[in-house]
Design an enzyme around this catalytic site. Structure first.
Site, PDB file in Angstrom:
ATOM      1  N   SER A 183      36.407  -2.515 -29.604  1.00 26.36           N
ATOM      2  CA  SER A 183      35.655  -3.117 -28.555  1.00 26.36           C
ATOM      3  C   SER A 183      34.752  -2.413 -27.726  1.00 26.36           C
ATOM      4  O   SER A 183      33.685  -2.955 -26.843  1.00 26.36           O
ATOM      5  CB  SER A 183      36.663  -3.573 -27.506  1.00 26.36           C
ATOM      6  OG  SER A 183      37.117  -2.872 -26.722  1.00 26.36           O
ATOM      7  N   LYS A 191      38.177   0.938 -21.248  1.00 30.43           N
ATOM      8  CA  LYS A 191      36.992  -0.108 -20.966  1.00 30.43           C
ATOM      9  C   LYS A 191      36.118   0.705 -19.718  1.00 30.43           C
ATOM     10  O   LYS A 191      36.511   1.536 -19.134  1.00 30.43           O
ATOM     11  CB  LYS A 191      37.703  -1.437 -20.529  1.00 30.43           C
ATOM     12  CG  LYS A 191      38.479  -2.182 -21.323  1.00 30.43           C
ATOM     13  CD  LYS A 191      37.593  -2.631 -22.607  1.00 30.43           C
ATOM     14  CE  LYS A 191      38.302  -3.653 -23.571  1.00 30.43           C
ATOM     15  NZ  LYS A 191      39.292  -2.899 -24.391  1.00 30.43           N
TER      16      LYS A 191
END
Length: 241
Positions: free
Chosen positions: A162, A200
């Site tokens: 991701s 993230k």
């Protein structure tokens, strides 16, 4: 651990500069390793840089600095004799030199003195859907201290894709500077509900925190600020080929 080609190139560079003070050209490196093109030399140099054995010098094309040698080389090879006033030089690519009067004013000395820091490896972390929280230390990563800067650090293996658009791939190792504070846009290790950890990009939005992926296939996840605890910020990235 270095491949044979990586080891051979590092030792060729070190031995040439230790004996003559004049760095080998890319063409000489290619011939010494019996490669067909200089692109192979560029790949080997990139791999040596990522492993902390050499460093590219800024604002100078193809200029490198030797930071250290493998332990096996230090054990087998005695320190070379260097006459007083001798100052070995860095690699400057394949620029032509006068063999009688080599240029020295633009060259920096090679050093094999270095400070190595042991970074604890704390398991795996998701760069995708969050997985279980950071685990106990399982190993250590050894890095030059000037690669990561001051502070307390830990390392994690990436699981998932991701963050691939930020250059972070599945299987990479990230080095994280431990902190509970981060600014908008920082890439962080976030602990969600005290149970799940993920890597993230952080966005603060009022009383909520958004954890953004760097891959359009993944959605941004939004949590209440009380559900997210910052564990650290990305400090370095390691990749094995």
């Amino acid at each position: 651990m270095l491949t044979k080609k990586q080891y051979d190139l590092l030792m060729f560079i070190h031995e040439r500069m230790s004996s003559t003070g004049v760095p080998p050209s890319f063409e000489e490196m290619k011939d010494a390793l019996d490669l067909k093109s200089k692109s192979g030399i560029h790949r080997l140099i990139t791999a040596l840089e990522e492993r902390g054995f050499i460093r590219r010098l800024p604002n100078r094309a193809r200029a490198l600095e030797v930071l250290r040698l493998p332990d096996v080389a230090l054990a087998k090879t005695p320190p070379p004799h260097r006459p007083r006033g001798f100052s070995p030089s860095v690699i400057e690519g394949n620029a032509q030199r006068d063999p009688v009067a080599p240029r020295r004013t633009s060259l920096r000395p090679v050093t094999t003195a270095y400070d190595i820091v042991d970074i604890p490896m704390m398991g795996r972390i998701a760069a995708g859907v969050p997985i279980e929280a950071i685990q106990q230390q399982s190993a250590a990563v050894h890095l030059p201290s000037d690669m990561i800067g001051p502070g307390e650090h830990f390392a994690l293996e990436i699981n998932g894709d991701s963050m691939i658009d930020a250059g972070i791939h599945d299987g990479d190792t990230v080095v994280v500077r431990r902190t509970d504070h981060a600014d908008n846009g920082d890439i962080v290790v976030a602990l969600i509900d005290g149970e799940e950890a993920t890597l993230k990009r952080l966005r603060k939005r009022g009383n909520t925190i958004a954890l953004e992926a760097a891959n359009p296939a993944y959605e941004t996840r939004i949590f209440g600020a009380d559900r997210v605890q910052i564990q650290g910020k990305l400090a370095a990235l390691l990749r094995h080929y």
